[in-house]
Every structure is written in C-alpha cells, then in structure tokens.
Design a protein around this motif. Structure first.
Motif, short mmCIF file in Angstrom:
data_model
loop_
_atom_site.label_atom_id
_atom_site.label_comp_id
_atom_site.label_asym_id
_atom_site.label_seq_id
_atom_site.Cartn_x
_atom_site.Cartn_y
_atom_site.Cartn_z
N ILE A 17 -9.81 -0.25 -5.74
CA ILE A 17 -8.56 0.24 -6.32
C ILE A 17 -8.05 -0.73 -7.38
CG2 ILE A 17 -7.80 1.64 -4.38
CD1 ILE A 17 -6.32 -1.75 -4.79
N ASP A 18 -6.96 -0.41 -7.96
CA ASP A 18 -6.38 -1.24 -9.01
C ASP A 18 -5.54 -2.36 -8.39
OD1 ASP A 18 -5.91 -1.08 -12.15
OD2 ASP A 18 -4.05 -1.75 -11.18
N PRO A 19 -5.60 -3.53 -9.00
CA PRO A 19 -4.83 -4.66 -8.46
C PRO A 19 -3.34 -4.39 -8.32
CG PRO A 19 -6.38 -5.42 -10.11
CD PRO A 19 -6.46 -3.92 -10.13
N SER A 20 -2.83 -3.58 -9.21
CA SER A 20 -1.39 -3.35 -9.17
C SER A 20 -0.97 -2.59 -7.91
CB SER A 20 -0.94 -2.59 -10.41
OG SER A 20 -1.57 -1.32 -10.44
N LEU A 21 -1.91 -1.88 -7.31
CA LEU A 21 -1.57 -1.12 -6.11
C LEU A 21 -1.23 -2.04 -4.94
CD1 LEU A 21 -3.97 1.92 -6.11
CD2 LEU A 21 -1.63 1.71 -6.92
N VAL A 22 -1.77 -3.24 -4.99
CA VAL A 22 -1.45 -4.20 -3.93
C VAL A 22 0.05 -4.47 -3.91
CG1 VAL A 22 -1.72 -6.60 -3.21
CG2 VAL A 22 -3.72 -5.28 -3.90
N ASN A 23 0.58 -4.67 -5.10
CA ASN A 23 2.01 -4.94 -5.18
C ASN A 23 2.82 -3.69 -4.88
OD1 ASN A 23 1.52 -7.54 -5.79
ND2 ASN A 23 1.96 -7.38 -7.96
N ARG A 24 2.25 -2.56 -5.25
CA ARG A 24 2.97 -1.32 -5.03
C ARG A 24 3.14 -1.05 -3.53
NH1 ARG A 24 4.41 2.07 -8.19
NH2 ARG A 24 4.74 4.29 -7.96
N TYR A 25 2.07 -1.34 -2.78
CA TYR A 25 2.10 -0.98 -1.36
C TYR A 25 2.63 -2.11 -0.47
CZ TYR A 25 -0.41 3.40 -1.98
OH TYR A 25 -0.75 4.67 -2.33
N VAL B 12 -5.91 -11.37 -5.83
CA VAL B 12 -5.54 -9.97 -5.70
C VAL B 12 -6.61 -9.07 -6.32
CG1 VAL B 12 -3.83 -8.23 -6.31
CG2 VAL B 12 -3.11 -10.54 -5.73
N ARG B 13 -7.16 -9.52 -7.43
CA ARG B 13 -8.20 -8.73 -8.08
C ARG B 13 -9.45 -8.60 -7.23
NH1 ARG B 13 -5.18 -11.15 -11.90
NH2 ARG B 13 -4.74 -10.02 -13.84
N GLY C 101 3.18 -10.59 0.90
CA GLY C 101 3.50 -9.51 1.81
C GLY C 101 2.26 -8.91 2.44
N LEU C 102 1.23 -8.77 1.64
CA LEU C 102 -0.03 -8.26 2.18
C LEU C 102 -0.60 -9.20 3.23
CD1 LEU C 102 -2.53 -6.47 2.26
CD2 LEU C 102 -3.36 -7.65 0.22
N ILE D 115 -6.87 -1.17 1.31
CA ILE D 115 -6.41 -2.48 0.87
C ILE D 115 -6.33 -3.44 2.06
CG2 ILE D 115 -4.50 -3.75 -0.18
CD1 ILE D 115 -3.78 -1.25 -1.72
N LEU D 116 -5.79 -2.94 3.14
CA LEU D 116 -5.63 -3.75 4.34
C LEU D 116 -6.99 -4.25 4.84
CD1 LEU D 116 -2.89 -4.38 5.25
CD2 LEU D 116 -2.94 -2.47 6.84
N ASP D 117 -7.96 -3.34 4.86
CA ASP D 117 -9.29 -3.72 5.33
C ASP D 117 -9.93 -4.76 4.42
OD1 ASP D 117 -9.05 -2.03 7.45
OD2 ASP D 117 -10.14 -0.37 6.55
N ALA D 118 -9.82 -4.50 3.12
CA ALA D 118 -10.41 -5.43 2.15
C ALA D 118 -9.78 -6.80 2.28
CB ALA D 118 -10.23 -4.88 0.74
N ALA D 119 -8.46 -6.82 2.43
CA ALA D 119 -7.76 -8.09 2.56
C ALA D 119 -8.21 -8.83 3.82
CB ALA D 119 -6.26 -7.86 2.58
N ARG D 120 -8.32 -8.09 4.91
CA ARG D 120 -8.78 -8.68 6.16
C ARG D 120 -10.15 -9.33 5.95
NH1 ARG D 120 -5.73 -6.16 10.09
NH2 ARG D 120 -6.02 -4.10 9.17
N ARG D 121 -10.98 -8.60 5.26
CA ARG D 121 -12.33 -9.09 4.99
C ARG D 121 -12.31 -10.38 4.19
NH1 ARG D 121 -16.29 -4.28 3.95
NH2 ARG D 121 -18.36 -5.26 4.08
N CYS D 122 -11.47 -10.41 3.17
CA CYS D 122 -11.42 -11.60 2.30
C CYS D 122 -10.82 -12.79 3.02
CB CYS D 122 -10.59 -11.28 1.05
SG CYS D 122 -11.39 -10.11 -0.07
N PHE D 123 -9.67 -12.58 3.65
CA PHE D 123 -8.98 -13.69 4.30
C PHE D 123 -9.78 -14.23 5.47
CE2 PHE D 123 -4.89 -11.68 2.62
CZ PHE D 123 -4.86 -12.55 1.55
#
Lengths: 198, 198
Positions: A56-64, A47-48, A70-71, A29-37
């Motif tokens: 992974i599932d979008p809800s996992l972002v909130n879970r983690y 988030v999707r 926060g992400l 998730i962290l890597d994907a977010a880095r890539r997007c941002f």
DNA sequence: CGATTACTTCAACACTTGTTGACATGTCGT
DNA sequence: ACGACATGTCAACAAGTGTTGAAGTAATCG
C-alpha cells in the motif's frame, strides 16, 4: 531489508489487487508492521518499508494509525497480561517460564510482542512501554505470589534472567546453543530455586 | 539530548578556544562520543551532536576517524579481555561477577564499553561487536574453566543472567531495586551454583 | 443512473542524516 | 620571515526520514 515477494499491485495474479476495503488494508498494514518490528528495531523500520510489504501507499499508515508511533503502539500494545503464566502449580513455574522464553527465540517468525518490544527497547518509544510491560506485567505480580524473604529482588532476578536469555539468543544468533532441552535443564532449576526461595 | 554547558569557542574564558593540536582534538571527540554512546544507542547519536559537545566541526569526526562507525569502533573496541575476572578463586566468582554488573549500572556515568555496546546492540553496527565480546570474551573462556557437565550451557546462562541484570536495570530505571547488597545476596548464589555445577 | 462518500494514489514538503571537498588559518621547520 | 604542511571552518551534497494535502478512483446509496 526483509526479503519478500512483494508483488506490485497490477503485476501478477490478482487483477484488482485488493478491493477497497478499509478493514483489510488496516490489517495488512498491521501484519506488515508486526513482521518488520519483529526483525528490526523501531528506528530501523521505515514507514515506506512497511507500506511496501503491505502493498500500500506510505501515506495510508498515517491515515489509519495517525503516525508511525501510533502504529507501533497498536502493534505492540495489544496487552501484556502475563499473569496466566502463574496460573499453574508453582512447583513447575520455572520450567514453564524458561521454555516459554526459549521458544520465543527471534530466529523464527518472532512475531511475539515481547521480542519486538525488547528489540526496540533502545529507542525512547519502546523503552517506556517495555518498562511497563516488564514491571506491571511480570515482576510485580510474580513478586506478590512469592513467599519468603526478598520477594521483590527474587522476582526482579527471574525477570532479568528471562530477558537475559532472550537478549543473549538475539545477539549470539547462530552461535548460541541450539539444544533447547539442555538449556532448559540448566536454566529451569536455577529459576525454580529463586521462585521457591532456597 | 544531553544537556551540557557547551560553550561556543570564542565566548567566555579561553580567548583562543584551543590551540590547533590534533591529539587534543582527537581526544575531545573521543570523550564526547563516549559520553553520547553511554546514554543513547548508536543510531540515536548524531555526528553533529558529538561535534557540538566536543566543540568542533562535524567534519573533523570523519577526518580523524574516517566515519561515524570508525569512531564508534574506536570508542567501544578498546578491548574486551574479561579473563581477568576469572583470575581469583572460583568459589567467589559468582559474587564478583554480580557485583561487577550491579556497579555497571547505567545510572551513573555509564562510560563502560559493555554498557554502551549493549545499548547499541539493536543496531547492526553494535550487534556484531557485542556478539564477539560476549562469546569470545566471556562465554568461551568461562566455559573452559568450568568442570562437570553442560559447561557450555552453564557459561551461556551465566552470561545471559549478567546481561539480563544489566538490561533490566537499564529498562526499569529508577523503578528497579536500589539496594545492591540485597540484589547481590540473591543473585550471587544463583550464579555461583551455575559455576560450581550443582 | 448519478452523486456522495470512502478509499487510494501521487507528489511534494520540511527535516535530519553521514559525508565530502574547497577554502581559510594556524603552526612549525628552514 | 617565509613557505609548507597540518589543522580547522564553511557550505553543500545526496539520500533518507515522517508527514501532509490535493487529486484521482472505486464503492455505495438514493
């Protein structure tokens, strides 16, 4: 939209997609977010979209990470200790700073936190973080190292110039000059003069 | 959220709110949009917010401007002929440019199209317009007026510096230096040196 | 092996967005 | 004054957002 071979789990190579490992998933998730941002601003990235790239599932972002914000904070808030830049001799600091920025060009991967932060600085979330980073992480320490008059204004201007170069290259894109050597040859002396103080 | 005494029509002074005048309504929308885009980026501003401030129905935005993007284009696309800046003598051009930017500080009304464009430059809509404005409206004409070597890179750097100052003041906000005279005293010579070419 | 836990998936919520079309109402020319 | 057009209002759509909780599944441990 970031193009990417986002293979749906269960279609292709790995039969078990990925074992149920929290650390691995979190990092994905962290890597994907880095890539997007790195490519789009905070608001533009969904988030999707991040979840899709991470597979992974979008809800996992909130879970983690509790929330999208926060992400973002974790992605971008690694730390902004830029003081290592001032370590070397001050006579060549201008050249080093300019080349650092020129190599941060968002053309490539651009996973640099500073680029991401600058890109998202128009959103409320990013602006405050960006302010702290640029002020406490750069202008203030640089100002303290300068001698002569108007140290604060000179440090601010150096920061402005570096940010301006980054913004210009982001906006102008391919239309911006490509020859980094020539750009450095022009910009470095101008910055160095501000550091030296005339 | 932009605070404003947005009196609902039918509550207060004017009994008939506002006569059915297309020109007046159109201008009201335009003013409200200018106001919003001066404070927030394109994505952050909603049609309903603009309509609320203008005191009209959201659908009228589409009626008069086709779409939100059309409205933004009309607000920001007035024209970007910055060549008048180069009219005076070139020896003081640096000082004029720097002071122009320092007075464009987004602190005040900030209705300046350039500020709005820069603020929305992280959105797709604004980036393209900003690129045209900065390249065709500034860098290219300035580059043509410079003499010596690396005219293109020097013009680009001048543009970058001016944009950087604007961005820095936008991000740093109150934390940025307030003394325009001292800032101009530092920045103007640096810019002028690039114009003169050493 | 069986049960508990950790991890993941799915579906839906509540909300906002830009946009559209139908309807009502004001204004103006004849 | 009446009809025609311009103008404004209302409600709703379709799509997107971040977020949540319940249900399902793999891994782990006694």
């Amino acid at each position: 939209m970031i193009e990417l071979n986002q293979q749906k789990p269960g279609a292709g190579c790995c039969p078990k997609s990925r074992g149920r490992n929290a650390a691995v998933t979190r990092q994905a998730i962290l890597d994907a977010a880095r890539r997007c941002f790195a490519h789009e601003a905070y608001d533009q990235v969904g988030v999707r979209e991040i979840a899709s790239i991470a597979g992974i599932d979008p809800s996992l972002v909130n879970r983690y990470f509790g929330s999208k914000e926060g992400l973002f904070a974790e992605v971008v808030g690694a730390k902004f200790d830029l003081s290592y830049l001032f370590a070397g001799e001050q006579a060549t600091l201008g050249d080093r700073l300019v080349r650092l920025i020129l190599n941060k060009t968002p053309k490539g991967d651009g996973h640099d936190p500073l680029v991401m932060l600058l890109r998202s600085s128009s959103c409320d979330v990013g602006r405050e973080k960006m302010r702290d980073a640029i002020l406490a992480g750069f202008v203030t320490p640089l100002s303290a190292r300068l001698s002569g008059t108007n140290t604060r204004e000179r440090a601010e201007l150096v920061g402005s110039i570096l940010m301006g170069i980054l913004v210009y290259r982001t906006i102008a894109g391919e239309a911006a000059g490509q020859d980094i050597e020539r750009q450095a040859a022009v910009a470095a002396p101008a910055v160095q003069r501000l550091i030296d103080g005339e």
